[in-house]
Design an enzyme around this catalytic site. Structure first.
Site, short mmCIF file in Angstrom:
data_model
loop_
_atom_site.label_atom_id
_atom_site.label_comp_id
_atom_site.label_asym_id
_atom_site.label_seq_id
_atom_site.Cartn_x
_atom_site.Cartn_y
_atom_site.Cartn_z
N GLY A 6 3.86 3.96 5.06
CA GLY A 6 4.05 3.72 6.49
C GLY A 6 5.53 3.55 6.79
O GLY A 6 5.93 2.82 7.69
N GLY A 7 6.34 4.26 6.03
CA GLY A 7 7.79 4.10 6.07
C GLY A 7 8.45 4.52 7.38
O GLY A 7 9.62 4.19 7.61
N GLY A 9 7.08 3.73 10.37
CA GLY A 9 6.56 2.85 11.42
C GLY A 9 7.56 1.78 11.82
O GLY A 9 8.66 1.70 11.27
N ILE A 33 2.90 10.13 6.92
CA ILE A 33 2.26 11.44 7.17
C ILE A 33 2.79 12.01 8.47
O ILE A 33 2.04 12.58 9.28
CB ILE A 33 0.72 11.31 7.19
CG1 ILE A 33 0.27 10.17 8.10
CG2 ILE A 33 0.19 11.13 5.79
CD1 ILE A 33 -1.21 10.17 8.35
N ILE A 51 -1.94 8.05 2.07
CA ILE A 51 -2.41 7.00 1.14
C ILE A 51 -3.88 7.24 0.78
O ILE A 51 -4.43 6.56 -0.08
CB ILE A 51 -2.25 5.58 1.73
CG1 ILE A 51 -2.96 5.46 3.07
CG2 ILE A 51 -0.79 5.20 1.85
CD1 ILE A 51 -3.23 4.06 3.47
N TYR A 139 -9.13 -3.63 12.83
CA TYR A 139 -7.83 -4.00 12.27
C TYR A 139 -7.91 -5.37 11.61
O TYR A 139 -7.56 -5.53 10.43
CB TYR A 139 -6.82 -4.01 13.41
CG TYR A 139 -5.46 -4.58 13.11
CD1 TYR A 139 -4.98 -5.64 13.87
CD2 TYR A 139 -4.63 -4.06 12.12
CE1 TYR A 139 -3.71 -6.16 13.66
CE2 TYR A 139 -3.37 -4.58 11.90
CZ TYR A 139 -2.91 -5.62 12.66
OH TYR A 139 -1.66 -6.14 12.46
N LYS A 143 -7.87 -6.37 7.63
CA LYS A 143 -6.78 -7.18 7.08
C LYS A 143 -7.32 -8.43 6.36
O LYS A 143 -6.76 -8.87 5.36
CB LYS A 143 -5.79 -7.57 8.18
CG LYS A 143 -4.89 -6.42 8.61
CD LYS A 143 -4.02 -5.92 7.45
CE LYS A 143 -3.02 -4.87 7.91
NZ LYS A 143 -2.17 -4.37 6.81
C1 VAH Z 1 -0.48 -5.01 17.60
N1 VAH Z 1 1.95 -5.26 17.31
O1 VAH Z 1 -0.30 -5.32 18.74
C2 VAH Z 1 0.69 -5.10 16.61
C3 VAH Z 1 0.42 -6.26 15.69
C4 VAH Z 1 -0.14 -8.69 15.51
C5 VAH Z 1 0.20 -7.58 16.44
O2 VAH Z 1 -0.68 -5.96 14.92
O3 VAH Z 1 -1.56 -4.66 17.18
#
Ligand code: VAH
Length: 317
Positions: A6-7, A9, A33, A51, A139, A143
């Site tokens: 993710g270089g 980003g 990518i 990845i 997300y 995580k």
């Molecule tokens: C987002 N800036 O808004 C990112 C980040 C914690 C926030 O994940 O999803």
């Protein structure tokens, strides 16, 4: 050698600059990518790699003698909700590939986590390091999975896994990519260029935020911390918490005719209200000496200076 996925980003690009200054540009290899812009290409080695391509990852780690890996490839909050299947593949299958490669070749692995790893049933003000985590975004779910899998690989295989839960990160020279806290990046650009900003969150929505240089310094500091200092493998880090109206007030000190309006996006508002308002980062401060440098006034002055806005506030003081 260091490898950053993710270089290209918001955070990968920022980290590349810091680590290249620290370790030498040829010792920090970026992958993504997307086609890198010219200035990235000339600032050090870049490899186009997905990845999800496990064999390619193994080849890179072996051929380039990678010893540290920073894994920034992910689909973030609102973007992930718009493409759950892709977010699941990148954030979960991609993470599995990274864990296996790091464990196989004894690579020290940093994976960022996030305020998004907490949910509406987590304590929100503040959220401690250890508490209920039932996020309701792909997300956040991915995580929490990354935190748990990284800690499992650490205990089962001895993988040197390190993880920080980042607040919303504010940067001027790199574009954010998630969508929920990113109003706080766009506002500076619009305030400097147009003097107005339309905010997609409610005026009273409090979120933890951090300036990118604090975020990147924390990342390097936790990676360099002696292992015996780490009582945990996943730490909260924090710097400030603010609402859109508090941010607008701080900008008004520099741009007196700045105007903010609101057009709330229900999806982003619901996500923001499920996240902590503040993080308790006392363990990071105690174990490896974390402390932030930028508070809200310094963030605003720095961001507006970058965007070339009039800094009457600075002149007046
Ligand atoms: C987002 N800036 O808004 C990112 C980040 C914690 C926030 O994940 O999803």
């Amino acid at each position: 050698r260091v490898f950053i996925t993710g270089g290209l980003g918001q955070l990968g690009a920022g980290l590349a600059g810091l680590l290249r200054r620290r370790f030498g540009k040829d010792n920090v290899i970026l992958s993504d990518i997307k086609k890198p812009p010219a200035h990235v290409l000339h600032s050090g080695p870049f490899i186009y790699a997905d990845i999800l391509d496990y064999k390619k990852l193994r080849e890179i780690v072996v051929n380039h003698r990678i010893t540290w890996l920073f894994h920034y490839s992910a689909l973030l909050s609102a973007v992930g909700e718009a493409n759950v299947a892709l977010a699941r593949d990148v954030n979960i299958t991609g993470l599995h590939n990274i864990l296996d490669v790091a464990a196989e070749f004894n690579v020290r692995l940093f994976v960022p986590s996030t305020i998004g790893a907490f949910g509406a049933t987590s304590p929100r003000n503040p959220a401690p390091d250890l508490c209920i985590q039932r996020p309701r975004t792909i997300y956040g779910v991915s995580k929490v999975h990354a935190e748990l899998m990284g800690e499992y690989y650490h205990s089962r295989y001895g993988l040197d896994f390190r993880c920080l839960r980042y607040p919303g990160i504010i940067s001027a020279d790199s574009q954010p990519g998630g969508g929920t806290t990113d109003y706080a990046v766009q506002i500076f650009h619009d305030a400097a260029k147009k003097g107005t900003f339309e905010c997609n969150l409610k005026a009273s929505t409090r979120l933890p935020m951090m300036y990118i240089s604090d975020c990147l310094r924390a990342t390097l500091e936790v990676m360099e911390a002696p292992a015996e200092r780490l009582s945990m493998r996943t730490y909260n880090i924090s710097a400030m918490s603010f609402t859109p109206e508090e941010l607008a007030q701080a900008i008004l000190k520099h741009i007196p005719d700045f105007q903010i309006t609101y057009c709330v996006d229900p999806l982003r508002q619901a996500i923001a209200e499920s996240w902590p308002m503040k993080l308790d980062d006392s363990n990071a401060r105690m174990d490896w000496g974390w402390k932030h440098d930028f508070d809200l006034p310094q963030l605003v002055a720095t961001m507006l200076t970058f965007h070339g806005a009039s800094t009457r506030f600075a002149q007046a003081n």
